[in-house]
Design a protein around this motif. Structure first.
Motif, short mmCIF file in Angstrom:
data_model
loop_
_atom_site.label_atom_id
_atom_site.label_comp_id
_atom_site.label_asym_id
_atom_site.label_seq_id
_atom_site.Cartn_x
_atom_site.Cartn_y
_atom_site.Cartn_z
N ASP A 54 -10.06 6.60 -3.03
CA ASP A 54 -10.21 5.79 -4.24
C ASP A 54 -8.84 5.29 -4.67
OD1 ASP A 54 -13.02 6.08 -4.65
OD2 ASP A 54 -12.66 8.12 -5.36
N VAL A 55 -8.76 3.99 -4.92
CA VAL A 55 -7.49 3.41 -5.37
C VAL A 55 -7.73 2.59 -6.63
CG1 VAL A 55 -6.40 3.34 -3.09
CG2 VAL A 55 -7.81 1.41 -3.85
N THR A 56 -6.67 2.45 -7.41
CA THR A 56 -6.72 1.62 -8.61
C THR A 56 -6.59 0.15 -8.20
OG1 THR A 56 -4.33 1.76 -8.85
CG2 THR A 56 -5.65 3.46 -9.95
N PRO A 57 -6.82 -0.79 -9.11
CA PRO A 57 -6.67 -2.21 -8.75
C PRO A 57 -5.30 -2.57 -8.21
CG PRO A 57 -7.92 -2.01 -10.78
CD PRO A 57 -7.41 -0.63 -10.46
N ASP A 58 -4.27 -1.81 -8.59
CA ASP A 58 -2.93 -2.10 -8.05
C ASP A 58 -2.63 -1.29 -6.79
OD1 ASP A 58 -2.37 0.44 -9.12
OD2 ASP A 58 -1.53 -0.40 -10.95
N LEU A 59 -3.66 -0.66 -6.23
CA LEU A 59 -3.62 0.05 -4.94
C LEU A 59 -2.84 1.36 -4.99
CD1 LEU A 59 -3.35 -2.93 -2.41
CD2 LEU A 59 -5.38 -1.79 -3.30
N ARG A 60 -2.81 2.00 -6.17
CA ARG A 60 -2.27 3.35 -6.26
C ARG A 60 -3.40 4.37 -6.30
NH1 ARG A 60 2.21 2.86 -11.06
NH2 ARG A 60 0.51 1.71 -12.07
N LEU A 61 -3.11 5.59 -5.88
CA LEU A 61 -4.07 6.66 -6.08
C LEU A 61 -4.10 6.99 -7.57
CD1 LEU A 61 -3.51 9.17 -3.14
CD2 LEU A 61 -4.76 7.02 -3.17
N ALA A 62 -5.29 7.23 -8.09
CA ALA A 62 -5.43 7.51 -9.52
C ALA A 62 -4.57 8.71 -9.92
CB ALA A 62 -6.89 7.78 -9.87
N GLY A 63 -3.76 8.55 -10.96
CA GLY A 63 -2.92 9.62 -11.46
C GLY A 63 -1.64 9.83 -10.68
N ALA A 64 -1.42 9.04 -9.65
CA ALA A 64 -0.20 9.16 -8.83
C ALA A 64 0.55 7.84 -8.90
CB ALA A 64 -0.55 9.52 -7.38
N ASP A 65 1.49 7.74 -9.81
CA ASP A 65 2.13 6.47 -10.10
C ASP A 65 2.95 5.92 -8.94
OD1 ASP A 65 1.04 6.56 -12.59
OD2 ASP A 65 2.86 7.28 -13.60
N ARG A 66 3.34 6.78 -8.02
CA ARG A 66 4.23 6.31 -6.94
C ARG A 66 3.64 6.55 -5.55
NH1 ARG A 66 10.49 6.32 -8.50
NH2 ARG A 66 10.27 5.41 -10.57
N VAL A 67 2.34 6.70 -5.49
CA VAL A 67 1.67 6.85 -4.19
C VAL A 67 0.64 5.74 -4.04
CG1 VAL A 67 0.29 8.34 -2.69
CG2 VAL A 67 2.00 9.34 -4.24
N PHE A 68 0.83 4.90 -3.06
CA PHE A 68 -0.04 3.76 -2.80
C PHE A 68 -0.84 4.02 -1.51
CE2 PHE A 68 3.30 2.16 -5.47
CZ PHE A 68 2.74 1.12 -6.21
N ALA A 69 -1.97 3.33 -1.38
CA ALA A 69 -2.76 3.39 -0.15
C ALA A 69 -3.25 1.99 0.18
CB ALA A 69 -3.94 4.35 -0.30
N LEU A 70 -3.39 1.73 1.47
CA LEU A 70 -3.83 0.39 1.88
C LEU A 70 -4.60 0.47 3.19
CD1 LEU A 70 -1.85 -0.49 4.44
CD2 LEU A 70 -0.22 -0.92 2.62
N GLY A 71 -5.28 -0.63 3.52
CA GLY A 71 -5.95 -0.75 4.80
C GLY A 71 -7.28 -0.03 4.87
N ASP A 72 -7.64 0.38 6.08
CA ASP A 72 -8.95 0.96 6.35
C ASP A 72 -9.23 2.21 5.55
OD1 ASP A 72 -9.10 -1.06 8.18
OD2 ASP A 72 -9.23 0.21 9.96
N ILE A 73 -8.21 2.95 5.15
CA ILE A 73 -8.46 4.22 4.47
C ILE A 73 -8.88 4.04 3.02
CG2 ILE A 73 -6.89 5.50 5.96
CD1 ILE A 73 -4.82 5.43 3.71
N THR A 74 -8.78 2.84 2.48
CA THR A 74 -9.17 2.65 1.09
C THR A 74 -10.69 2.52 0.98
OG1 THR A 74 -9.06 0.22 1.14
CG2 THR A 74 -7.03 1.43 0.63
N ALA A 75 -11.19 2.86 -0.21
CA ALA A 75 -12.63 2.76 -0.48
C ALA A 75 -13.01 1.41 -1.05
CB ALA A 75 -13.06 3.88 -1.41
N ILE A 76 -12.13 0.43 -0.97
CA ILE A 76 -12.43 -0.91 -1.47
C ILE A 76 -13.63 -1.46 -0.70
CG2 ILE A 76 -11.55 -3.27 -1.73
CD1 ILE A 76 -8.73 -2.02 -1.84
N PRO A 77 -14.65 -1.95 -1.38
CA PRO A 77 -15.85 -2.46 -0.69
C PRO A 77 -15.62 -3.82 -0.06
CG PRO A 77 -16.12 -2.72 -3.05
CD PRO A 77 -14.83 -1.97 -2.86
N GLU A 78 -15.08 -3.83 1.13
CA GLU A 78 -14.81 -5.06 1.88
C GLU A 78 -14.77 -4.72 3.36
OE1 GLU A 78 -10.90 -6.50 0.88
OE2 GLU A 78 -9.95 -4.59 1.36
N ALA A 79 -14.84 -5.72 4.20
CA ALA A 79 -14.74 -5.50 5.63
C ALA A 79 -13.36 -4.94 5.97
CB ALA A 79 -14.99 -6.80 6.38
N LYS A 80 -13.34 -3.93 6.83
CA LYS A 80 -12.09 -3.30 7.20
C LYS A 80 -11.48 -4.05 8.38
CE LYS A 80 -12.78 -0.33 3.99
NZ LYS A 80 -12.04 -0.47 2.72
#
Length: 365
Positions: free
Chosen positions: A255-281
């Protein structure tokens, strides 16, 4: 002193972030492979061994200031990354970009490029000697592989089996796009066996030349000499530790926030296939994520935690499915909808973006 940005994963998104931030931070790219694997062109390399050397791009020219550490991340906490070697990388920012796995030949499960090339060459020899090919899965990978095989070996019999009642199900794409793919596959001589599964998986290992027969749930018997699995991707994110682990869904996506950070982790970002964003990977989505992540880390470096960050907006549904170098179809609503084989070849089919990525990795003088 510059801030340290640790990027975990050297795939499409991770390399883009690392390169973009190389001039403003101490970038450490953690990647177990010795070369970037351009898996967009992997299926072409299976049918044409000349491509094998073109799709493994060394990392040594990617960064000017930063460094690439060949290792696995085994534990990621908000303030650092622990590697399999026992080394711990203290980090001001962390970018998680570990991507996904997928059955061979679309992706590889070996880290050494020489061994990977040898595996592709061996599979090519096995495929070249086969008369009948069975592919399980009528998604983009299955269709692309069928097209590559028929382009390289027009006389081979290729059959695709899938439980869905059409090709590329599960994505928001129009019927006309699927109909065009079915039409071209029929012209190539690819047989589609849809709406059924096999009663049991073929006995030989995938990619192994050994004649076999299988039976579908609908009662049909199919004979082939070699087969490939074209479904079944997964993500690995079990390295998350401490409070970061709560972002991990049961399927491993984050799960990521709209700015692609993990919730509650201000300096940890996630991107790509591992995100739960509902879109084609897809690689294109990972690269779009990377633009947002890199921009946001730059902003945080310059303005601090109170800065307004960019948010990621998924693109409209779109896809390019080459069926070999000169066939295929694409769909992009913003470019008018259905795109023909010639346009698909220009977008992806002929070069499969090899030249673009060779330039990114500093391999073009």
């Amino acid at each position: 002193m510059s801030a340290t940005v640790t990027v975990v994963g050297g795939g499409y998104g991770g390399t883009a972030v690392a390169k973009e931030l190389d001039d403003v931070a101490d970038v450490v790219l953690v990647e177990p492979r010795d070369s970037f694997f351009h898996n967009i062109a992997a299926l072409r390399a299976l049918v044409d061994p000349a491509w094998a050397d073109r799709i493994f791009l060394p990392y040594d020219r990617l960064l000017r200031r930063g460094r690439v550490v060949r290792d696995h991340a085994v534990r990621v906490a908000p303030d650092g990354v622990e590697l399999a070697s026992g080394v711990r990388l203290a980090s001001d920012f962390i970018v998680l970009a570990t991507g996904s796995t997928y059955p061979f030949p679309a992706k590889l499960d070996v880290d050494d490029s020489a061994a990977a090339k040898e595996r592709l060459r061996t599979a090519h020899e096995q495929l070249a000697a086969a008369d009948r090919v069975l592919l399980l899965g009528a998604g983009p990978v299955g269709l692309e592989l069928a097209g590559e095989i028929k382009a390289a070996f027009p006389d081979k019999a290729v059959t695709i089996v899938d439980p869905g009642h059409d090709v590329i199900t599960g994505e928001d794409l129009p019927d006309e796009f699927r109909a065009e793919l079915r039409r071209q596959l029929a012209e190539l001589g690819v047989e589609l066996v849809l709406g059924t599964t096999l009663t049991a998986e073929p006995v030989p290992d995938p990619g192994t030349l050994k004649p076999f027969t299988v039976t579908t749930q609908s009662g049909r018997t199919l004979a082939a000499d070699i087969w490939f699995r074209c479904f079944g991707g997964s993500v690995l994110t079990d390295y998350l530790a401490d409070e970061l682990a709560v972002a991990r869904q049961p399927n491993g996506r984050l799960d990521v926030t709209p700015d692609l950070r993990l919730a509650g982790a201000d300096r940890v970002f996630a991107l790509g296939d591992i995100t739960a964003i509902p879109e084609a990977k897809k690689a294109a989505a990972a690269r779009a994520h990377a633009e947002v992540v890199a921009a946001n880390i730059r902003t945080l470096l310059e303005a601090g935690s109170s800065a307004d960050l960019a948010t990621y907006q998924p693109d409209e549904p779109g896809i390019a499915v080459p069926l070999g170098p000169r066939a295929g179809a694409s769909y992009a609503r913003k470019y008018g909808g259905l795109l023909d084989a010639a346009t698909t070849s220009q977008l992806k089919g002929a070069d499969l973006l090899v030249g673009e990525f060779a330039e990114l990795f500093g391999l073009v003088d």
